[in-house]
Structure formats: structure tokens, C-alpha cells
Motif scaffolding. Structure first.
Motif, short mmCIF file in Angstrom:
data_model
loop_
_atom_site.label_atom_id
_atom_site.label_comp_id
_atom_site.label_asym_id
_atom_site.label_seq_id
_atom_site.Cartn_x
_atom_site.Cartn_y
_atom_site.Cartn_z
N ARG A 197 0.83 -1.20 0.00
CA ARG A 197 0.00 0.00 0.00
C ARG A 197 0.87 1.25 0.00
O ARG A 197 2.05 1.23 0.32
N LEU A 198 0.24 2.37 -0.33
CA LEU A 198 0.94 3.65 -0.45
C LEU A 198 1.36 4.16 0.93
O LEU A 198 0.58 4.16 1.86
N LEU A 199 2.61 4.60 1.02
CA LEU A 199 3.13 5.17 2.26
C LEU A 199 3.64 6.58 1.97
O LEU A 199 4.63 6.77 1.27
N CYS A 200 2.93 7.57 2.54
CA CYS A 200 3.25 8.98 2.34
C CYS A 200 3.79 9.53 3.65
O CYS A 200 3.05 9.62 4.64
N VAL A 201 5.04 9.93 3.67
CA VAL A 201 5.74 10.29 4.91
C VAL A 201 6.04 11.78 4.92
O VAL A 201 6.67 12.31 4.00
N GLU A 202 5.60 12.45 5.99
CA GLU A 202 5.98 13.85 6.19
C GLU A 202 7.36 13.90 6.82
O GLU A 202 7.69 13.12 7.70
N GLN A 203 8.20 14.85 6.34
CA GLN A 203 9.53 15.03 6.89
C GLN A 203 9.78 16.52 7.13
O GLN A 203 9.84 17.31 6.18
N ALA A 204 9.91 16.92 8.39
CA ALA A 204 10.25 18.31 8.71
C ALA A 204 11.71 18.56 8.35
O ALA A 204 12.58 17.72 8.62
N VAL A 205 11.99 19.72 7.74
CA VAL A 205 13.34 20.05 7.29
C VAL A 205 13.62 21.51 7.58
O VAL A 205 12.71 22.33 7.77
N LEU A 206 14.90 21.85 7.59
CA LEU A 206 15.30 23.22 7.90
C LEU A 206 16.68 23.49 7.30
O LEU A 206 17.65 22.80 7.63
N LEU A 207 16.76 24.49 6.45
CA LEU A 207 18.06 24.91 5.91
C LEU A 207 18.72 25.85 6.91
O LEU A 207 18.51 27.06 6.90
N GLU A 208 19.49 25.26 7.82
CA GLU A 208 20.18 26.02 8.86
C GLU A 208 21.40 25.21 9.30
O GLU A 208 21.26 24.16 9.90
N PRO A 209 22.61 25.69 9.02
CA PRO A 209 23.81 24.91 9.36
C PRO A 209 24.24 25.01 10.82
O PRO A 209 24.97 24.14 11.30
N ASP A 210 23.82 26.05 11.52
CA ASP A 210 24.24 26.24 12.91
C ASP A 210 23.42 25.33 13.83
O ASP A 210 22.19 25.48 13.90
N PRO A 211 24.06 24.41 14.56
CA PRO A 211 23.31 23.46 15.38
C PRO A 211 22.41 24.12 16.42
O PRO A 211 21.25 23.72 16.61
N ALA A 212 22.91 25.15 17.10
CA ALA A 212 22.12 25.79 18.14
C ALA A 212 20.88 26.47 17.54
O ALA A 212 19.77 26.35 18.08
N ARG A 213 21.07 27.19 16.47
CA ARG A 213 19.95 27.87 15.84
C ARG A 213 18.97 26.86 15.25
O ARG A 213 17.74 27.01 15.36
N ALA A 214 19.50 25.82 14.61
CA ALA A 214 18.63 24.80 14.01
C ALA A 214 17.78 24.12 15.07
O ALA A 214 16.57 23.90 14.89
N ARG A 215 18.39 23.80 16.20
CA ARG A 215 17.62 23.13 17.27
C ARG A 215 16.64 24.09 17.93
O ARG A 215 15.57 23.66 18.38
#
Length: 298
Positions: free
Chosen positions: A187-205
Motif C-alpha cells: 500500500r501507499l506510504l506517504c511520509v511527512e519530513q520536517a526540514v530546515l536549511l540552517e547549518p548552525d546546530p544551536a539555531r537549528a535546534r
């Protein structure tokens, strides 16, 4: 009518941000999403625009884009009304409408909508049966209605495999995707994936935690995360670094594309990426544009 498998493109975009701009602007952005190469546009339903009205407008502004609900709540409209909405859009836009159905969450169902939230699996099964039996006096679509269920746990995944095209999973890791694939079979599996273009770990988190804190308080997501090895310490203060990193793919374009590839390798048929905005109710269109070339290569 012979029913063929739904040919959903591998890459889509998931966003609730289009509710924050005028509908005419949302339609222009949907057209840009299509030009960028995203094959589907997923929109949620809480207390904003009716998802069928919004998707109808955006499908009319595009030519190939699939419009998907992520998700339409079974508590928002009865089965006859849901059937009327999805059949009308399916007739108007053949094979471009995907109905993601879900039982939502206790707080949204009881506090926002005033319904009694109980026995969600039984409620969903009864709702699907009611949709199948619902009358429809409008001009009938020439292609089948396509449905997937918001599913995380084994029983809802089993129901999705039994009664619909498949499942839409949200707030999940590739490890969950592998489990969902095993449960769904073909059966079809449609997966949501949150993403963020941010290289700085502290800011990304920091930005990622603003996203995860919304969901780690909800029992449905907590229960699923516990099955994946997370515990109370990971749910505190909006989410541990370990949880944020597992849920949100952050870094450069290559890092984001790598997580999307991991979801596909784990068994996803379709990944709908959700770029996170640093400011609430802003449209992360810049990230959509920057990510598109790398994601097209996945």
C-alpha cells in the motif's frame, strides 16, 4: 471501472503556512510549488480555511499538482459531507486529489470542536464504512476517490492497508517508516519530513524545538515515539536534542536531501517535506526554492 494504483509522485510539500496569506497569493504560491518540481501539496486542517475550498482553488491554479489533505478530520464533517467534497474535487481534477483522513487529537476534538473523543480506531472504521455507503447525487467522478489514513500505530496502519490506498505518517523517523512499510505491504506510504536549511546546530535546534514542542505534548505522538525508544526525558522542554535531530532534518541542502533519501530507502513511496519557518505564520518559500534542485535529484 477498473481501479489502478494511484501514481503519486515521490516528492511533495507539506505546509500549513498558506492559510496565513490571502487565498489568491496562496494560489500563486501553489503554482510556483508545481514549477519547482514538487508533485503534491499537502495542507492541514485545524481552524483555518476549509481544506476542500482551499485545495479547489489551488488545484485550479495548477495543471499537474496533486492536492492532499494532511489531514481532514473525521470530526470536522460527517461522512456524507466528506464524500461530497472529495468526489466533487476528484471529478473536477481526476487523479489529482488525495484525501488524507485522520482522527485528530483529544484536545482538538473535544476542546475545539466539542465532540467526544473515544475509541479512535473504531470511530475511523465506522467513518470509512459510512463514507462507502454515503449517497452522492452529483455528477460522478470518472476516477476513483483516493484515500489514505493518518496512521502511526500498528492497528491504524492495519486499517489503512485494509480499507484505503495506504497511510500518511507525520512526525516520524526513517525507523518508523521501515515499520510502517512492513505493516502496509504494497500500500501507499506517504511520509511527512520536517526540514530546515540552517547549518548552525544551536539555531537549528532552537527553530526545530519550536516545532517539536507542539507535538511532544500529544499522546498519539508520544506513544509512537516511545515505540521508537524515546522517553519522558526526550519530551521535556519541547524535546531533547536527540529528538529534535531525529524529527527535523537540518543543515545544508545535501543534509536535507540525505534524510529524504533515507525515508525513501526505508520504504516511503512519497515524502512530503515540511520546511520550517523561523517566524510563526510566515511562508518558507525561500527554502522551497533552495531545496528544490537537490530534492529533484533524490
Amino acid at each position: 471501472m477498473q481501479i489502478t494504483p494511484f501514481a503519486l509522485p515521490r516528492l511533495g510539500l507539506w505546509t500549513g503556512s498558506l492559510d496565513a496569506v490571502p487565498l489568491a497569493e496562496a494560489c500563486e504560491l501553489a503554482a510556483e510549488v508545481e514549477r519547482l518540481g514538487y508533485g503534491a501539496l499537502w495542507v492541514p486542517e485545524v481552524a483555518g480555511r476549509d481544506v476542500f475550498v482551499a485545495l479547489g482553488a489551488m488545484l485550479g491554479a495548477t495543471t499537474r499538482l496533486v492536492g492532499a489533505t494532511g489531514i481532514a478530520s473525521i470530526w470536522a464533517r460527517d461522512a456524507v459531507t466528506m464524500t461530497g467534497g472529495v468526489k466533487a474535487l476528484t471529478e473536477a481534477y481526476p487523479e489529482r486529489m488525495l484525501l488524507g483522513l485522520g482522527v485528530s487529537h483529544h484536545t482538538l476534538v473535544e476542546e475545539l470542536r466539542g465532540h467526544e473523543y473515544r475509541r479512535p480506531l473504531a470511530a475511523m472504521r465506522a467513518y470509512l464504512e459510512a463514507m462507502d455507503a454515503a449517497p452522492y447525487t452529483g455528477f460522478r467522478p470518472g476516477t476513483p476517490v483516493r484515500r489514505v489514513l493518518a496512521a502511526l500505530g500498528p492497528r491504524m496502519l492495519a486499517l489503512a492497508a485494509e480499507r484505503t490506498e495506504g497511510a500518511h505518517t507525520y512526525f516520524v523517523t526513517p525507523e518508523h517508516t521501515a515499520t510502517a512499510r512492513a505493516a502496509l505491504g504494497d500500500r501507499l506510504l506517504c511520509v511527512e519530513q520536517a526540514v530546515l536549511l540552517e547549518p548552525d546546530p544551536a539555531r537549528a535546534r532552537e527553530i526545530g524545538r519550536a516545532h517539536t514542542k507542539v507535538y511532544v505534548r500529544l499522546p498519539n505522538y508520544q506513544n509512537n515515539l516511545r515505540r521508537l525508544g524515546f522517553d519522558d526525558a526526550d519530551f521535556a522542554a519541547g524535546g531533547s536534542d536527540r529528538l529534535v535531530d531525529a524529527i527535523v532534518a537540518w543543515g545544508d541542502e545535501a543534509a536535507v536531501a540525505g534524510r529524504v533519501r533515507a525515508q525513501l530507502d526505508a520504504g516511503a513511496d512519497h515524502v512530503c517535506v515540511q520546511p520550517l519557518a523561523a517566524e510563526a505564520r510566515s511562508v518558507p518559500a525561500g527554502q522551497w526554492r533552495h531545496l528544490a534542485p537537490a530534492l529533484r535529484e533524490v
